[in-house]
Design a protein around this motif. Structure first.
Motif, PDB file in Angstrom:
ATOM      1  N   TYR A  67      13.158   7.344  32.025  1.00  0.00           N
ATOM      2  CA  TYR A  67      14.259   7.209  32.980  1.00  0.00           C
ATOM      3  C   TYR A  67      15.184   8.420  32.886  1.00  0.00           C
ATOM      4  O   TYR A  67      15.433   8.924  31.784  1.00  0.00           O
ATOM      5  N   CYS A  68      15.679   8.859  34.027  1.00  0.00           N
ATOM      6  CA  CYS A  68      16.762   9.840  34.020  1.00  0.00           C
ATOM      7  C   CYS A  68      18.036   9.121  33.581  1.00  0.00           C
ATOM      8  O   CYS A  68      18.344   8.045  34.092  1.00  0.00           O
ATOM      9  N   ILE A  69      18.742   9.712  32.637  1.00  0.00           N
ATOM     10  CA  ILE A  69      20.003   9.137  32.166  1.00  0.00           C
ATOM     11  C   ILE A  69      21.137   9.778  32.959  1.00  0.00           C
ATOM     12  O   ILE A  69      21.217  11.005  33.061  1.00  0.00           O
ATOM     13  N   TYR A  70      21.997   8.922  33.524  1.00  0.00           N
ATOM     14  CA  TYR A  70      23.072   9.423  34.386  1.00  0.00           C
ATOM     15  C   TYR A  70      24.436   9.153  33.772  1.00  0.00           C
ATOM     16  O   TYR A  70      24.648   8.139  33.096  1.00  0.00           O
ATOM     17  N   SER A  71      25.351  10.072  34.031  1.00  0.00           N
ATOM     18  CA  SER A  71      26.742   9.885  33.620  1.00  0.00           C
ATOM     19  C   SER A  71      27.402   8.864  34.545  1.00  0.00           C
ATOM     20  O   SER A  71      26.788   8.375  35.488  1.00  0.00           O
ATOM     21  N   GLY A  72      28.668   8.596  34.270  1.00  0.00           N
ATOM     22  CA  GLY A  72      29.382   7.603  35.078  1.00  0.00           C
ATOM     23  C   GLY A  72      29.447   7.945  36.548  1.00  0.00           C
ATOM     24  O   GLY A  72      29.443   7.060  37.401  1.00  0.00           O
ATOM     25  N   ASP A  73      29.499   9.241  36.883  1.00  0.00           N
ATOM     26  CA  ASP A  73      29.553   9.649  38.292  1.00  0.00           C
ATOM     27  C   ASP A  73      28.173  10.029  38.822  1.00  0.00           C
ATOM     28  O   ASP A  73      28.044  10.781  39.781  1.00  0.00           O
ATOM     29  N   HIS A  90       8.549  -2.281  40.154  1.00  0.00           N
ATOM     30  CA  HIS A  90       9.247  -1.624  41.272  1.00  0.00           C
ATOM     31  C   HIS A  90       9.237  -2.479  42.534  1.00  0.00           C
ATOM     32  O   HIS A  90       8.290  -3.214  42.810  1.00  0.00           O
ATOM     33  N   SER A  91      10.311  -2.342  43.308  1.00  0.00           N
ATOM     34  CA  SER A  91      10.350  -2.830  44.684  1.00  0.00           C
ATOM     35  C   SER A  91      11.205  -1.871  45.487  1.00  0.00           C
ATOM     36  O   SER A  91      12.215  -1.358  44.990  1.00  0.00           O
ATOM     37  N   CYS A  92      10.793  -1.612  46.728  1.00  0.00           N
ATOM     38  CA  CYS A  92      11.599  -0.759  47.612  1.00  0.00           C
ATOM     39  C   CYS A  92      12.819  -1.500  48.144  1.00  0.00           C
ATOM     40  O   CYS A  92      13.686  -0.893  48.782  1.00  0.00           O
ATOM     41  N   GLU A  93      12.873  -2.802  47.900  1.00  0.00           N
ATOM     42  CA  GLU A  93      14.049  -3.611  48.228  1.00  0.00           C
ATOM     43  C   GLU A  93      14.392  -4.406  46.968  1.00  0.00           C
ATOM     44  O   GLU A  93      14.174  -5.606  46.876  1.00  0.00           O
ATOM     45  N   PRO A  94      14.920  -3.713  45.938  1.00  0.00           N
ATOM     46  CA  PRO A  94      15.109  -4.336  44.627  1.00  0.00           C
ATOM     47  C   PRO A  94      16.219  -5.379  44.607  1.00  0.00           C
ATOM     48  O   PRO A  94      17.141  -5.339  45.432  1.00  0.00           O
ATOM     49  N   ASN A  95      16.119  -6.304  43.660  1.00  0.00           N
ATOM     50  CA  ASN A  95      17.192  -7.273  43.459  1.00  0.00           C
ATOM     51  C   ASN A  95      17.959  -6.997  42.175  1.00  0.00           C
ATOM     52  O   ASN A  95      18.752  -7.814  41.715  1.00  0.00           O
ATOM     53  N   ILE A 123      13.365  -3.501  40.138  1.00  0.00           N
ATOM     54  CA  ILE A 123      14.231  -2.341  40.287  1.00  0.00           C
ATOM     55  C   ILE A 123      13.503  -1.316  41.151  1.00  0.00           C
ATOM     56  O   ILE A 123      12.312  -1.457  41.416  1.00  0.00           O
ATOM     57  N   SER A 124      14.228  -0.304  41.599  1.00  0.00           N
ATOM     58  CA  SER A 124      13.586   0.764  42.380  1.00  0.00           C
ATOM     59  C   SER A 124      13.379   1.970  41.484  1.00  0.00           C
ATOM     60  O   SER A 124      14.307   2.439  40.836  1.00  0.00           O
ATOM     61  N   TYR A 125      12.146   2.468  41.456  1.00  0.00           N
ATOM     62  CA  TYR A 125      11.831   3.650  40.651  1.00  0.00           C
ATOM     63  C   TYR A 125      12.264   4.938  41.338  1.00  0.00           C
ATOM     64  O   TYR A 125      12.317   5.993  40.695  1.00  0.00           O
ATOM     65  N   ILE A 126      12.514   4.862  42.627  1.00  0.00           N
ATOM     66  CA  ILE A 126      12.821   6.058  43.414  1.00  0.00           C
ATOM     67  C   ILE A 126      14.037   5.806  44.283  1.00  0.00           C
ATOM     68  O   ILE A 126      14.546   4.676  44.355  1.00  0.00           O
ATOM     69  N   ASP A 127      14.488   6.830  44.963  1.00  0.00           N
ATOM     70  CA  ASP A 127      15.628   6.698  45.868  1.00  0.00           C
ATOM     71  C   ASP A 127      15.229   5.847  47.070  1.00  0.00           C
ATOM     72  O   ASP A 127      14.226   6.118  47.736  1.00  0.00           O
ATOM     73  N   ARG A 137       4.614   8.039  49.323  1.00  0.00           N
ATOM     74  CA  ARG A 137       4.123   9.304  48.792  1.00  0.00           C
ATOM     75  C   ARG A 137       4.731   9.592  47.415  1.00  0.00           C
ATOM     76  O   ARG A 137       4.015   9.994  46.484  1.00  0.00           O
ATOM     77  N   SER A 138       6.034   9.372  47.280  1.00  0.00           N
ATOM     78  CA  SER A 138       6.702   9.620  46.005  1.00  0.00           C
ATOM     79  C   SER A 138       6.157   8.736  44.898  1.00  0.00           C
ATOM     80  O   SER A 138       5.926   9.199  43.772  1.00  0.00           O
ATOM     81  N   LEU A 139       5.944   7.464  45.212  1.00  0.00           N
ATOM     82  CA  LEU A 139       5.434   6.530  44.209  1.00  0.00           C
ATOM     83  C   LEU A 139       4.010   6.895  43.790  1.00  0.00           C
ATOM     84  O   LEU A 139       3.655   6.796  42.614  1.00  0.00           O
TER      85      LEU A 139
END
Length: 337
Positions: A67-73, A90-95, A123-127, A137-139
């Motif tokens: 996973y990419c680790i993200y800061s608060g912003d 993964h789901s493209c419409e995650p809950n 969860i969604s693995y991608i944007d 394609r990304s997946l």
């Protein structure tokens, strides 16, 4: 740690999928294996290297499951492998959504569930702000699977998802086909260029100039709901903040809110943080009513996506209190806000 527990389930490194054969046959990823081996040599010594196939297995598990680790912003600050989080599909419409507090990863549901069933949490693995074709394609390229989630495959719901796809690529009715093709391709190239320049820490002034040029080309050709417009606006927002150009930053960011809600939904970390950042700027500029309105919207989202104990939420409450105190003071002094 040899394993992590997710509710009643146990997850260990050996449970992770490596996609070893796919990686060996992938031109781009296979080129990274020698670099990975070089790093291992420096870390554990050449005499301690495991067999090549085992190295590829380890490499694949790390690449596919990290996973990419993200800061608060939501700025990328690192990469981590989380055994527990790898359990979630993964789901493209995650809950559910992934957030971070430092290096600690949290998975929080975005909607109420009748019962806590970990296998029904997605969860969604991608944007999510991408068309079905782009997501597929990304997946396939990054995770080596064809998405079978209901957003991609449920015929009863395909109309709603198709509408989103149409909006993501929407153009202005008055634009010619030639202009649409030209501006779309130029915008795609600009998105890639900006990602590269941001990674190379190019000057914010350069990035902002590129964004403004692209936005001027998009005007009258691409609809504001088009994701290419939104992605350029996001980069312009970041660059404007870095340069202290607050008015421009507000203008850019406000234009993203409707598409954010449309594509991410009403509860998503990206939406919550975007609202929070806008609210902070409005407060800094002493536009108190606007600041309070936006910060309260952010509070509703972040309480769900990050939780009320997260430092981001606590900082948000402090800003809301500060905003209200300043409003009260101005009210007593009969000063316009």
């Amino acid at each position: 740690m040899e394993f992590e527990k997710v509710g009643p389930y146990t997850r260990s490194f050996k449970d992770l999928m490596s996609h070893e054969e796919e990686i060996k046959n992938d031109t781009k990823m296979s080129k990274e294996i020698p670099v990975f081996i070089m790093g291992l040599k420096l870390f554990i010594g050449e005499e301690n290297l495991p067999p090549y196939n085992e190295i590829v297995d380890i490499f694949g598990k790390m690449v596919v499951n990290s996973y990419c680790i993200y800061s608060g912003d939501l700025q990328e600050i690192g990469t981590g492998l989380y055994l527990g989080a790898s359990f979630f599909d993964h789901s493209c419409e995650p809950n559910a959504a992934v957030t971070f507090n430092g290096p600690t990863l949290y998975v929080r549901t975005l909607q109420d569930m009748d019962e806590l069933d970990y296998k029904r949490i997605f969860i969604s693995y991608i944007d999510q702000m991408a068309t079905t074709k782009e997501r597929q394609r990304s997946l396939k390229e990054q995770y080596f699977f064809v998405c079978q989630c209901y957003r991609c495959n449920d015929p009863k719901l395909c109309g709603a998802w198709l509408l989103k796809d149409i909006l993501m690529t929407k153009t202005m009715k008055c634009a010619t086909e030639e202009d649409v093709t030209k501006v779309t391709e130029e915008s795609k190239r600009t998105v890639e260029l900006l990602a590269k320049k941001k990674k190379e820490n190019d000057a914010p002034s350069t990035i902002l100039e590129i964004c403004k040029h692209c936005l001027s080309q998009q005007e009258g050709v691409l609809d504001p709901s088009n994701v290419l417009c939104v992605k350029i606006l996001d980069q312009a927002f970041d660059a404007s903040i870095s340069l202290g150009k607050w008015e421009e930053a507000i203008d850019f960011s406000l234009a993203t809110l409707e598409p954010y809600r449309l594509y991410y939904g009403n509860y998503h970390p990206n939406l919550g943080i975007q609202l929070f950042r806008i609210g902070k700027i409005e407060l800094f500029m002493e536009r108190l009513n606007a600041a309070k309105k936006i910060l309260l919207q952010a509070e509703k989202v972040i309480a769900v996506t990050h939780g009320t104990k997260h430092p981001i939420y606590q900082d948000l409450l402090k800003l809301i209190d500060q905003c209200q105190e300043e409003l009260n003071i101005r009210k007593l002094k009969n000063i316009s806000v």
